[in-house]
Enzyme design. Sequence first.
Site, PDB file in Angstrom:
ATOM      1  N   GLU A  49      -1.180 -20.010   4.349  1.00 44.39           N
ATOM      2  CA  GLU A  49      -1.407 -21.016   3.474  1.00 44.39           C
ATOM      3  C   GLU A  49      -0.184 -21.645   3.072  1.00 44.39           C
ATOM      4  O   GLU A  49       1.069 -21.115   2.688  1.00 44.39           O
ATOM      5  CB  GLU A  49      -2.009 -20.376   2.120  1.00 44.39           C
ATOM      6  N   ARG A 274       0.390  -4.107   4.929  1.00 39.23           N
ATOM      7  CA  ARG A 274       1.349  -5.213   4.742  1.00 39.23           C
ATOM      8  C   ARG A 274       2.442  -4.611   4.532  1.00 39.23           C
ATOM      9  O   ARG A 274       2.819  -3.434   4.422  1.00 39.23           O
ATOM     10  CB  ARG A 274       1.002  -6.235   3.557  1.00 39.23           C
ATOM     11  N   LYS A 284       4.721 -14.442  -2.279  1.00 39.63           N
ATOM     12  CA  LYS A 284       5.014 -15.950  -2.643  1.00 39.63           C
ATOM     13  C   LYS A 284       5.148 -16.626  -3.856  1.00 39.63           C
ATOM     14  O   LYS A 284       5.964 -17.427  -3.967  1.00 39.63           O
ATOM     15  CB  LYS A 284       4.007 -16.919  -1.408  1.00 39.63           C
TER      16      LYS A 284
END
Length: 577
Positions: A49, A274, A284
Site C-alpha cells: 500500500e 512476517r 509503517k
Amino acid sequence: MNKTATEDRREAAGAPADSAPSHFIRNIVAQDLKENKNGGRVHTRFPPEPNGYLHIGHAKSICLNFGLAAEFGGFCNLRFDDTNPSKEDIEYVESIKSDVRWLGFDWGEKEYFASDYFEQLYRYALQLIEGGSAYVCDLTADQIREYRGTLTEPGKNSPFRARSVEENLDLFQRMRAGEFADGARTLRARIDMASPNLNLRDPVMYRILHAAHHRTGDRWRIYPTYDFAHGQSDSIEGITHSICTLEFEDHRPLYDWFLDRLGIHHPQQIEFARLNLTHTVLSKRKLLQLVKDGHVAGWDDPRMPTLAGIRRRGYTADAIRTFCERIGVAKRNSTVDIAMLEHSVREDLNLRAPRVMAVLRPLRVVITNYPEDRVEELEAVNNPEDPNMGTRKVSFSRVLYIEQEDFREDPPKGFFRLAPGREARLRYAYIVKCEEFVKDPKTGAVVELRCTYDPESKSGAARSGRKVKATLHWVSAAHAIEAEVRLYDHLFAAENPDDVQEGVDWTSGINPKSLETLTSCRVEPILAGAAPGNRYQFERLGYFSVDTVDSSDRRLVFNRTVTLRDSWAKIEKAQKK
Ligand code: ATP
Ligand code: MG
C-alpha cells in the site's frame, strides 16, 4: 528435449538452479507445478500500500515473491494496493518502485494499481447486491463496532440488513454519485453476524470518502476496503500463489467467500511469518510517526529500517538479499537478531570495500627523531581479500594523527596500544615509542604524544619482523583531509521496542545515543572527492559510506554503515559488568 518457454524465462531471470534453500512455500509451488495446477503457471505479486516507505520486512516479501517467480519461470507483479486515498501519496509510489529496483528485481510491464480496478470492483459489488449478498447499511462506524459483538459474544444483525435488492442498488449508486456525507452509509457483505470469525460478521466493502485519490482524482466518492479489493485484485491479475503474512490467515475465509460468490479465478493464499527485528520497529504507522514527529531526519534517515534508510547508510542490496535468504520462511512468528543483518552486511563489504585509514577522534603525534621536511610514500594494500584491487601510496611525515582511544596514560590490563614508554606499530610504517605526552592544562585532556620511531622497523623491511602487540591506524597531519563522520547505533536501546508498559509511549524508548556526529575527523587524501554512495573500510573502525544527501566536494560526510567486530570494546564491556 527442447527448452520450454518457462525454462527460457527462468534462465533469463538468472534463477539459481537448485541452490535456493527450500521452505514450505517453495515446496507448495514446486508440488503445484508437478501436478500442473494453474496450467503450470506461477504468478505471484508484491502488493504494497503506498502509504509509507518500504522497510526490511518488505524486502523479505519482495525476495520471496520475485524469487519464486524467477525460480519457477513465472511472473511477479508489482501492485499498489491503493484503496485508501487519505493515507496514500505518489511520493510513496515512486519510492517503492526505486526501492524494489534497487533490491535487484524487475517487474517489467507488470505494474498495476488496485485503483485501476475500481470500476471492475464496483461491478463486482453490484453483482453481490443483486445476488442478495451485500447491503447498504446506515449504521455509524461506532454502531457497526457495537453490533459486531466480541470473540465470546455473537454480533447483532444490522436493522438495514433486510433492505431489498432494489433499494440497495439505488442507495449504492447514489453513494457513488456523491449524494451522502462521509461515513453516512457503507456497503456490507451479508455473511453471518454470529460467525466465530469476526471478519465474517458482515464486513464493510465500501465506505463513502469525499477525498481525491492520487491516481483517480475526484472520480470516486466511495472507496473499496482493503478486504474487498485485495483478493479480487489478485484474482483479476490471475495470481496463482497469493503470499501474505500471518495476520491475513483469518481473512482468508472472507476472501474465499467473495471469490466463490463472484465465481471468479481463485488464487491460493499462503501465509508466512512476517519479519521482526530486534532494536527497531517495522510498522509503517510507527515509522511514519518517527518521521512526522521529527524523531529522525526523514524516511531515509540512516537509522531507519527502511530500504531508503539502510541504503543511505551503506547497506548493499546483495547483503539484504543474502539476509532474506538466510532467515528463511516460516509459519511461526519470531524475531531475528539485528546482528544477523549486520553480519550479512559486514560479510559483503569485506569483499568489496577498499581499505583506507581515517582517524575519527584525532590525537596529535610528533615523531621527534623524524626529519621535519621529510615525506615518505608508503605502499598500502587496498583490500587484502582481493589482490586485484591493488595498492596505493600513503604519505608518512613527522606529525601524524592517531585515534585518541589508542593511547592510555594508565593502561589497564590487556591494553596493548600506546602508553608512556610503550611501543606500537603504525600500519604500513614504523614502530613508534611514546616518550612523553602533553596535557591541556585546563581540561587535563591529553592533546599530544611525543614519540620516537625506529628507522629499522619499516613494514616489509629486513628487520621489520620485530613484534609489537598492537598496530594502529594513522594519517599524516599535513596530508589528511577533514571529514564529518556520523556514527549510528540502534534506534531503540531495548531489544523489543514494541514491548512497553501500559501508559508508556513507545517513542520514549528511542536511543538518545543513536546518532553521534564527529566533525573534525581526518581521512586519507585519496578520499577527496569520493563519490556519494561509495563504501570504504576505515581500518580497525568499520565500514563507512559517503552520504548521498549531505556530502559534497567541499564537505565530506561519511555514515558508519557497520562496525567491525571490536574485541577490545567487548572485553571492556564485559569488565564493566
Ligand atoms: P503495516 O506495517 O502497517 O502492517 P504492511 O507492512 O502490511 O503495513 P503493506 O504495504 O500492506 O504494508 O505490505 C506489502 C506486503 O509486504 C504485504 O504482502 C505484507 O504482507 C508484506 N510485509 C509487510 N511487512 C512485512 C514484514 N515485516 N515481513 C514480511 N513481509 C511483510
Ligand atoms: Mg498491509
